[in-house]
Write a protein that holds these residues in place. Structure first.
Motif, PDB file in Angstrom:
ATOM      1  N   ASP A   1       8.732  66.777  38.154  1.00  0.00           N
ATOM      2  CA  ASP A   1       7.843  66.329  37.084  1.00  0.00           C
ATOM      3  C   ASP A   1       6.512  67.088  37.126  1.00  0.00           C
ATOM      4  O   ASP A   1       5.907  67.352  36.085  1.00  0.00           O
ATOM      5  CB  ASP A   1       7.582  64.826  37.192  1.00  0.00           C
ATOM      6  CG  ASP A   1       7.039  64.241  35.905  1.00  0.00           C
ATOM      7  OD1 ASP A   1       7.696  64.404  34.858  1.00  0.00           O
ATOM      8  OD2 ASP A   1       5.948  63.642  35.943  1.00  0.00           O
ATOM      9  N   ILE A   2       6.060  67.438  38.318  1.00  0.00           N
ATOM     10  CA  ILE A   2       4.854  68.267  38.436  1.00  0.00           C
ATOM     11  C   ILE A   2       5.107  69.636  37.804  1.00  0.00           C
ATOM     12  O   ILE A   2       4.262  70.164  37.066  1.00  0.00           O
ATOM     13  CB  ILE A   2       4.451  68.418  39.925  1.00  0.00           C
ATOM     14  CG1 ILE A   2       3.958  67.077  40.485  1.00  0.00           C
ATOM     15  CG2 ILE A   2       3.365  69.496  40.073  1.00  0.00           C
ATOM     16  CD1 ILE A   2       3.626  67.115  41.959  1.00  0.00           C
TER      17      ILE A   2
ATOM     18  N   ARG B   1       7.216  70.248  35.490  1.00  0.00           N
ATOM     19  CA  ARG B   1       7.285  70.027  34.036  1.00  0.00           C
ATOM     20  C   ARG B   1       5.887  70.007  33.433  1.00  0.00           C
ATOM     21  O   ARG B   1       5.657  70.562  32.345  1.00  0.00           O
ATOM     22  CB  ARG B   1       7.997  68.696  33.747  1.00  0.00           C
ATOM     23  CG  ARG B   1       8.179  68.408  32.253  1.00  0.00           C
ATOM     24  CD  ARG B   1       8.432  66.937  32.004  1.00  0.00           C
ATOM     25  NE  ARG B   1       7.304  66.123  32.427  1.00  0.00           N
ATOM     26  CZ  ARG B   1       6.195  65.959  31.706  1.00  0.00           C
ATOM     27  NH1 ARG B   1       6.063  66.551  30.536  1.00  0.00           N
ATOM     28  NH2 ARG B   1       5.211  65.206  32.166  1.00  0.00           N
ATOM     29  N   SER B   2       4.938  69.387  34.106  1.00  0.00           N
ATOM     30  CA  SER B   2       3.558  69.343  33.612  1.00  0.00           C
ATOM     31  C   SER B   2       2.957  70.738  33.533  1.00  0.00           C
ATOM     32  O   SER B   2       2.254  71.080  32.578  1.00  0.00           O
ATOM     33  CB  SER B   2       2.707  68.451  34.521  1.00  0.00           C
ATOM     34  OG  SER B   2       3.214  67.127  34.552  1.00  0.00           O
TER      35      SER B   2
ATOM     36  N   VAL C   1       4.386  72.440  30.467  1.00  0.00           N
ATOM     37  CA  VAL C   1       3.738  72.001  29.226  1.00  0.00           C
ATOM     38  C   VAL C   1       2.391  72.699  29.057  1.00  0.00           C
ATOM     39  O   VAL C   1       2.039  73.150  27.958  1.00  0.00           O
ATOM     40  CB  VAL C   1       3.562  70.470  29.213  1.00  0.00           C
ATOM     41  CG1 VAL C   1       2.739  70.030  28.004  1.00  0.00           C
ATOM     42  CG2 VAL C   1       4.919  69.772  29.199  1.00  0.00           C
ATOM     43  N   SER C   2       1.645  72.807  30.139  1.00  0.00           N
ATOM     44  CA  SER C   2       0.338  73.483  30.078  1.00  0.00           C
ATOM     45  C   SER C   2       0.491  74.950  29.722  1.00  0.00           C
ATOM     46  O   SER C   2      -0.294  75.503  28.940  1.00  0.00           O
ATOM     47  CB  SER C   2      -0.383  73.335  31.426  1.00  0.00           C
ATOM     48  OG  SER C   2      -0.605  71.969  31.736  1.00  0.00           O
TER      49      SER C   2
ATOM     50  N   THR D   1      13.988  72.867  36.224  1.00  0.00           N
ATOM     51  CA  THR D   1      13.841  71.456  35.836  1.00  0.00           C
ATOM     52  C   THR D   1      15.012  70.959  34.985  1.00  0.00           C
ATOM     53  O   THR D   1      14.929  69.881  34.401  1.00  0.00           O
ATOM     54  CB  THR D   1      12.533  71.256  35.051  1.00  0.00           C
ATOM     55  OG1 THR D   1      12.506  72.138  33.910  1.00  0.00           O
ATOM     56  CG2 THR D   1      11.323  71.545  35.919  1.00  0.00           C
TER      57      THR D   1
ATOM     58  N   ARG E   1       7.590  66.188  25.667  1.00  0.00           N
ATOM     59  CA  ARG E   1       7.693  66.406  27.114  1.00  0.00           C
ATOM     60  C   ARG E   1       8.278  67.781  27.453  1.00  0.00           C
ATOM     61  O   ARG E   1       7.979  68.330  28.503  1.00  0.00           O
ATOM     62  CB  ARG E   1       8.559  65.319  27.747  1.00  0.00           C
ATOM     63  CG  ARG E   1       7.890  63.961  27.799  1.00  0.00           C
ATOM     64  CD  ARG E   1       8.781  62.930  28.466  1.00  0.00           C
ATOM     65  NE  ARG E   1       9.170  63.269  29.816  1.00  0.00           N
ATOM     66  CZ  ARG E   1       8.408  63.099  30.896  1.00  0.00           C
ATOM     67  NH1 ARG E   1       7.176  62.600  30.772  1.00  0.00           N
ATOM     68  NH2 ARG E   1       8.842  63.416  32.102  1.00  0.00           N
ATOM     69  N   TRP E   2       9.115  68.332  26.564  1.00  0.00           N
ATOM     70  CA  TRP E   2       9.769  69.605  26.842  1.00  0.00           C
ATOM     71  C   TRP E   2       9.620  70.538  25.642  1.00  0.00           C
ATOM     72  O   TRP E   2      10.599  70.882  24.971  1.00  0.00           O
ATOM     73  CB  TRP E   2      11.256  69.394  27.148  1.00  0.00           C
ATOM     74  CG  TRP E   2      11.517  68.469  28.298  1.00  0.00           C
ATOM     75  CD1 TRP E   2      11.815  67.144  28.226  1.00  0.00           C
ATOM     76  CD2 TRP E   2      11.481  68.807  29.683  1.00  0.00           C
ATOM     77  NE1 TRP E   2      11.982  66.634  29.482  1.00  0.00           N
ATOM     78  CE2 TRP E   2      11.778  67.625  30.398  1.00  0.00           C
ATOM     79  CE3 TRP E   2      11.233  69.984  30.385  1.00  0.00           C
ATOM     80  CZ2 TRP E   2      11.836  67.601  31.791  1.00  0.00           C
ATOM     81  CZ3 TRP E   2      11.287  69.953  31.768  1.00  0.00           C
ATOM     82  CH2 TRP E   2      11.587  68.783  32.453  1.00  0.00           C
TER      83      TRP E   2
END
Length: 513
Positions: free
Chosen positions: A255-256, A258-259, A262-263, A282, A303-304
């Motif tokens: 999840d980190i 994934r963040s 996104v950034s 991921t 989210r993706w």
């Protein structure tokens, strides 16, 4: 020949003095000169069709002076639940059972595995006695359990949730190989074996579910659940339906990442190489969220965001006679589709369209009583290019199958308001046009998900990729249309299809074989 190493592109310089007479020999020549292995796909830019890429089916199709080709081998790295990297060879053949990679159907005929040494010894003696005097083997409870256990393991490799026909197939294969195991009170000799195997398969899945297998654990019932629970399993022949997390990675770690992904997508200059790597890493987290939580498309997009990106495939090339490219799919629906099915999204659809193109159009012409098909066929009078024929095939499919095309296709004007023409549209393709198409859109859950697509075939391929990636069921009103696209044109899960689609495929093959 020169090659560039250490790059995402494999760039070669090749000179061919005399072209071979057949495409097959041309492929062999390319493999020899380029050191390639596996099946090749060769496409050429046809100047007669505005330099659209077409699959090369005859050497005579190549332009006389200079040919611009795109050549690639259908190999890519697949995602495995044990977190190792492996390569799966993909074939563009549309023959039955040759879609490449692992499939969600059992192989036919099913290969009976080897049992333990003592069981094999008893079976050998039993088969000899059967062929000598027709006597049947009296098997113990432990021996039967060992046989069923091995069969369950072999079946699970291909499909954790076999169908009724697949149980029949395995039971028959067991009796064919070991006739001494026939049941004396059964007409076919394998009826009870089938039901014993179903119970054993259920017990086998339960043990793996308790051990933590993600694809089976997702269907665990809890004491708080009431009523029937929707079974979450692969429905479209997905190979990697719900893989486990990579070794050494937790959900928090992914999840980190994934963040960070996104950034990165918010930057003006996106590092696509990093995005590709993070989307690959991921994949298991993304599938867990989509399969278990069943979020709305808007939530997945938030989210993706990279899952919905459409970026240009750029290649550097050296010119002599041929331009050799290696496909480098981004983290678009194409890449996610490949992770799920081990099949090339656009390649499989376009190959199927080209294989059945003329035969489909012939069948359309016989349905003169269907107004929609008649109008589409007349469109070919002004433009009979391969691309237009592909479009007519896909647009005419619902008409031909007696389904309502308005449930998937809609035509609008450039001035129409988006919220108005997407209202009530759960899954569909919207064509924005004046005199001709100026844009093609993909709509999911009443929202435009992808735009600026060049044509209807490309839009259909992206729609199929998204339906697989987001685990969205096909619309019931168009079940046969999507079944034909998946199982006939793309040849995914084609062994098991409805009687209507099976009959249609037979009609197509009578002409094309």
């Amino acid at each position: 020949m020169a090659a560039k190493k250490g790059s995402s592109h494999d760039i070669r310089k090749v000179t061919i003095d005399n072209l071979p007479e057949t495409v097959e020999n041309f492929h062999i020549l390319l493999k020899t000169k380029l050191g390639l292995e596996g099946d090749l796909v060769v496409q050429y830019q046809d100047p007669e069709f505005d330099n659209e890429l077409c699959n090369l089916s005859s050497i005579s199709e190549l332009p006389k002076e200079k040919a611009t080709l795109k050549v690639y081998t259908k190999t890519f790295t697949t995602y495995n639940t044990d977190s190792t990297l492996d390569t799966a060879s993909l074939s563009s053949s549309l023959e039955e059972g040759t879609s490449g990679g692992q499939t969600r159907q059992l192989p036919q005929p099913f290969v009976i595995p080897a049992f333990s040494f003592d069981v094999e010894l008893k079976l050998k003696q039993g088969n000899e006695a059967y062929h000598r005097d027709g006597s049947l083997l009296d098997i113990s409870k432990d021996m039967k359990s060992d046989i069923l256990e091995k069969l369950a393991e072999a079946m699970y490799v291909h499909n954790p949730y076999p169908t009724r026909d697949e149980y029949d197939c395995v039971a028959q294969a067991l009796i064919n190989k070991h006739p001494c195991l026939k049941e004396p009170g059964s007409v076919n000799g394998w009826y009870c074996w089938k039901f014993s195997l179903k119970f054993k398969m259920g017990n086998f899945r339960q043990r793996l579910r308790v051990a933590g297998c993600p694809e089976l654990k997702v269907n665990t019932r809890t004491s708080s659940q009431t009523g029937s629970k929707k079974l979450k399993r692969a429905k479209k022949s997905e190979v990697n339906f719900l893989p486990g997390f990579p070794e050494g990675k937790t959900q928090h770690d992914l999840d980190i990442e994934r963040s960070v992904l996104v950034s990165e997508m918010k930057k003006r200059k996106v590092d696509w190489r990093q995005i590709d790597e993070m989307m690959y890493n991921t994949f298991s987290l993304r599938r867990k969220e989509i399969v278990e939580d069943e979020p709305l498309v808007a939530q997945v997009k938030e989210r993706w965001p990279a899952l919905f990106s459409e970026r240009q495939v750029k290649c550097i090339f050296v010119v002599v006679l041929l331009f050799i490219f290696v496909l480098n799919f981004a983290c678009t629906p194409q890449a996610e589709f490949a992770r799920l099915t081990s099949v090339d999204l656009k390649g499989s659809l376009f190959a199927g369209l080209d294989q059945y193109l003329e035969r489909f159009l012939e069948l359309y012409k016989t349905k003169s009583g269907i107004a929609g098909l008649t109008r589409l066929i007349k469109c070919l009078d002004d433009d009979s290019s391969t691309q237009r024929k592909r479009t007519v095939l896909l647009l005419g499919l619902p008409h031909f199958l007696k389904e309502d095309p308005s449930h998937i296709f809609k035509t609008v004007e450039p001035t129409d308001i988006e919220d108005m023409f997407t209202k009530g549209m759960k899954v569909g393709i919207v064509m924005v046009k004046e005199e001709d198409f100026i844009d093609v859109l993909v709509v999911l859950e009443e929202a435009v998900i992808l735009s600026n697509l060049r044509d209807v075939p490309s839009a259909i391929s992206m729609l199929m990729g998204l339906l697989f990636a987001l685990n969205i069921d096909y619309p019931k009103e168009l079940k046969y249309t999507f079944e034909v696209i998946q199982k006939v044109l793309m040849n995914i899960g084609g062994r098991q299809c409805s009687s209507l689609v099976h009959g249609l495929r037979n009609r197509l093959l009578r002409k094309t074989m």
